[in-house]
Design an enzyme around this catalytic site. Structure first.
Site, PDB file in Angstrom:
ATOM      1  N   ASP A   1       0.826  -1.044  -0.030  1.00 41.67           N
ATOM      2  CA  ASP A   1      -0.237   0.053  -0.282  1.00 41.67           C
ATOM      3  C   ASP A   1       0.762   1.821  -0.200  1.00 41.67           C
ATOM      4  O   ASP A   1       2.001   1.637   0.939  1.00 41.67           O
ATOM      5  CB  ASP A   1      -0.846   0.286   1.546  1.00 41.67           C
ATOM      6  CG  ASP A   1      -1.742   1.032   1.472  1.00 41.67           C
ATOM      7  OD1 ASP A   1      -2.486   1.453   0.664  1.00 41.67           O
ATOM      8  OD2 ASP A   1      -2.069   1.575   2.673  1.00 41.67           O
TER       9      ASP A   1
ATOM     10  N   GLU B   1       1.376  -0.565  -5.167  1.00 38.28           N
ATOM     11  CA  GLU B   1      -0.122   0.489  -5.114  1.00 38.28           C
ATOM     12  C   GLU B   1       1.476   1.492  -5.491  1.00 38.28           C
ATOM     13  O   GLU B   1       2.011   2.133  -4.293  1.00 38.28           O
ATOM     14  CB  GLU B   1      -0.395   0.509  -3.889  1.00 38.28           C
ATOM     15  CG  GLU B   1      -1.441   2.196  -4.725  1.00 38.28           C
ATOM     16  CD  GLU B   1      -1.993   1.696  -3.162  1.00 38.28           C
ATOM     17  OE1 GLU B   1      -3.148   2.676  -3.644  1.00 38.28           O
ATOM     18  OE2 GLU B   1      -1.223   2.037  -1.881  1.00 38.28           O
TER      19      GLU B   1
END
Length: 711
Positions: free
Chosen positions: A358, A395
């Site tokens: 993330d 990401e």
């Protein structure tokens, strides 16, 4: 660095002190609670503390406080005889109280061990949040209520999960799933197991994944997380889990086996079960920030152990490039070692096959907070004997300066491609153009260098956990997030969605049919594109979040998968698309198709290209008798039809994308490009072959195969 350390026996300080010098980085494998033959050895890194007490918590909540011993590497250590697995514990760390400098040592705080392999309990608002009394800066609270904070747990040996059955997938298909939400409403999962690791491992869930044809299960965060105080105050919870405090610990809330270590064994058995089914397990991990939030958030662990963990500016304020209140400082070598040790733990001890990071650019920021594409994190992961062999997905953006880094992580990384999402959504809602669609279909060479990256580098997706579901994407023009308690201000306003004339659910048969057809076209585009496709769990069933495009705090029917009313046509289409993808390598090329001549085994030119773009018009004098796209065609803003011709020495396929409102007849190639075309799949369900032409109803994606290909 010289530090004066005051030892303590019980709550009161003694007059004894010791000076130590930190000369080395601690061995990460020695930290945490490690059972021995006679007890448990505890070790904690807190180089700026003046004293650290180990607090053993009894079943009645009472504490046994023991002084730990400082070492030269900044750790505090103690071996306690007679203590074994299941024991709950925490730490109290004394030292300077200077919040402006990031120093928040406070022996009134019972702190979680960052290296704990299991966590018991959760955070509530009774005494766990404030670091000082209101109106009295610099003062510390009374001791925390044990019911207010999570506690560390000693964990014994857990059998390693069984390895993946069969080879690692070379052409992964990712299924992004929320572990609990997938099974909360599943009728074939025993009620007591719904929402748990064991529930996700139920035969009904595993069989669904196998039948669908995915290869890789990507679980939303399962490292132990807490809910932010502002959500608790609203009666909501952090459902998605992007608020980690236990980076070595499976989330206790997903355990059907209790929270005294049973969650670790239960998670390991889930991994074994998925491996037995030939499914990879990838974890969505959140190392960019912790669950301690901004400077007004709770001190649960890291913040109370020293300022080294977080990025601070020159004034001692937290630097936030995550949008979550804090940013973990991987420019500090021990913090970087911590992240790498946590990753290795999940691979070596708990058997996972990879990670999705993330807000990954946060991990690449240097000591000046700038993104460094030569950061030690990338270098060490690339060469680490454990981590270099797992699947790595980024990401590739955060919210800081220069945070958008799509296509720049390099091999062996796979990267989320939000440009695929946006361009494909735009095309099918009639607001895009065929140039961008073609770029995405062929593997996004504008973002991923075809000379150094394979097509698998781009993780293609139309939806993800963050945003509309596939059904909502074709059912809502606006977000509907009021249930989140932020007056509808949260969540993106740039959804690129359509509602087909009615906002939200409707019984209008025509509207429902149009929505389903639109959804099928989106799913088909995803699964015929070069790259690594990612399906959001439940999209294949027509899952709805009632228009909520930011359901991070909705642990209820808004977010849970409803298995009772599936869009069966979409489910069947997804299975068929994944079967075609497995059986036809041209739909999953390892290298980007760029218009190269196709040659046979002797090197002879077979008279066709690995990629060509067709207009849908005949051209008798052109190769194959069909017209190929020219600059004029590419820049026609009204063009709604595009054909993608793919071939190698063994096969030729033709993919048509038609987003217009009218049925069209398109000629099929002939000659060296192939003849005898047959229709393998039509997402709309009503396109037909008529002689040497394809009658293409719209909107749809159609896939054809040549049955007579010159070789």
């Amino acid at each position: 660095m010289a530090v004066t350390v005051t030892t303590r026996t019980g709550p009161a300080a003694t007059s004894a002190s010791v000076t130590r010098v930190s000369t080395t980085r601690p061995d990460q494998t020695s930290l945490g609670a490690r059972p021995t033959a006679t007890g448990t050895r505890f070790a904690l890194w807190a180089p700026g503390a003046s004293a650290v007490q180990l607090c053993l918590v009894a079943e009645d909540g009472g504490e046994r406080r023991l002084d730990t011993v400082p070492a030269d590497d900044g750790t505090w250590q103690l071996e306690v005889p007679g203590v074994g697995p299941g024991q709950r514990y925490g730490y109290r760390a004394a030292g300077p109280w200077e919040p402006a400098r990031g120093l928040r040592f406070n022996p009134a705080k019972l702190l979680l061990d960052p290296w704990a392999r299991a966590v018991s309990g959760s955070l509530d608002l009774d005494g766990a949040v404030r670091d000082h009394l209101p109106g009295q800066p610099g003062r510390i609270d009374d001791a925390d209520s044990l019911g207010a904070v999570p506690l560390s747990v000693v964990v014994g040996e857990v059998p390693r999960p069984r390895p993946l059955a069969g080879p690692r997938p070379t052409d992964p298909v990712v299924y992004e799933a929320h572990l609990a939400g997938t099974t909360r409403l599943h009728p074939d999962v025993p009620e007591r197991l719904r929402g748990s690791y064991a529930g996700f491992a139920s035969p009904a869930v595993v069989q669904h994944l196998r039948d669908l044809g995915v290869t890789t299960v990507e679980l939303l965060p399962v490292q132990h997380f807490v809910t932010e105080p502002h959500l608790v105050a609203k009666g909501l919870t952090n459902y998605w889990g992007y608020n980690t405090v236990g980076f070595f610990a499976p989330h206790a809330g997903y355990s059907s086996s209790g929270d005294r270590g049973g969650q670790v064994a239960e998670f390991a058995e889930l991994v074994s079960t998925l491996h037995d089914a030939g499914l990879e397990v990838v974890l969505d991990v959140v190392y960019n920030h912790t669950g301690e939030g901004d400077r007004d958030g709770p001190t649960l662990s890291f913040r109370g152990l020293g300022p080294e963990w977080y990025r601070l500016d020159a004034a001692g304020h937290q630097v936030d490039v995550t949008g979550c209140g804090n940013s973990v400082d991987t420019s500090h070598p021990v913090v970087l070692d911590f992240v790498l040790a946590s990753l290795r733990h999940w691979v070596t001890e708990l058997g996972v096959d990879g990670f999705r990071f993330d807000l990954a650019p946060t991990l690449l920021r240097d000591d000046r907070h700038a993104v460094d594409l030569h950061h030690a994190f990338l270098a060490q992961v690339r060469t680490d004997p454990v981590l270099s062999g797992v699947r790595l997905i980024s990401e590739p953006w955060d919210v800081g300066v220069d945070g958008y880094q799509v296509g720049r992580f390099g091999r062996p990384w796979l990267e989320w491609n939000d440009r695929f999402r946006d361009d494909v959504r735009d095309y099918w809602r009639g607001a895009g153009d065929v140039r961008r669609l073609a770029t995405r279909l062929a593997g996004s060479t504008d973002l991923f260098d075809p000379t150094s990256r394979g097509t698998s580098s781009t993780v293609n997706f139309v939806t993800a956990h963050d945003g509309f579901t596939l059904r909502d994407l074709v059912s809502y023009h606006h977000k509907h997030n009021r249930a989140n308690g932020e007056h509808g201000r949260d969540g993106s306003d740039a959804n690129r969605s359509v509602n087909h004339g009615v906002e939200g659910e409707t019984d209008d048969a025509g509207v429902v049919a149009a929505r389903r057809r639109h959804a099928r076209a989106l799913m088909a585009t995803l699964l015929v594109s070069a790259g690594t496709p990612m399906i959001t769990a439940g999209d294949e069933l027509g899952r709805t979040q009632q228009g909520n495009n930011n359901a991070y705090c909705q642990d209820n029917e808004i977010s849970w998968t409803d298995w009772s009313k599936p869009w069966s046509d979409l489910h069947a289409l997804t299975r068929e698309l994944l079967r075609l993808r497995r059986e036809h390598p041209l739909l999953r090329p390892p290298l980007h198709p760029v218009g190269r001549p196709v040659r046979d085994a002797t090197g002879a030119d077979l008279g066709r290209l690995d990629l060509a773009w067709l207009t849908g018009a005949a051209a008798p004098s052109a190769p194959g008798g069909v017209e190929t796209m020219t600059e004029q065609h590419w820049h026609d803003p009204h063009r709604q039809l595009l054909g993608m011709y793919l071939s190698d020495a063994e096969e030729a396929l033709l993919v048509w994308c038609h987003c217009g409102g009218q049925t069209v007849d398109v000629p099929l190639p002939g000659g060296l490009l192939g003849t005898g075309w047959r229709l393998l799949l039509d997402a709309g369900g009503d396109s037909v072959l008529v002689g040497g032409r394809l009658r293409l109803a719209a909107p749809t994606v159609a896939v054809l195969q040549s049955t007579d290909l010159p070789r």
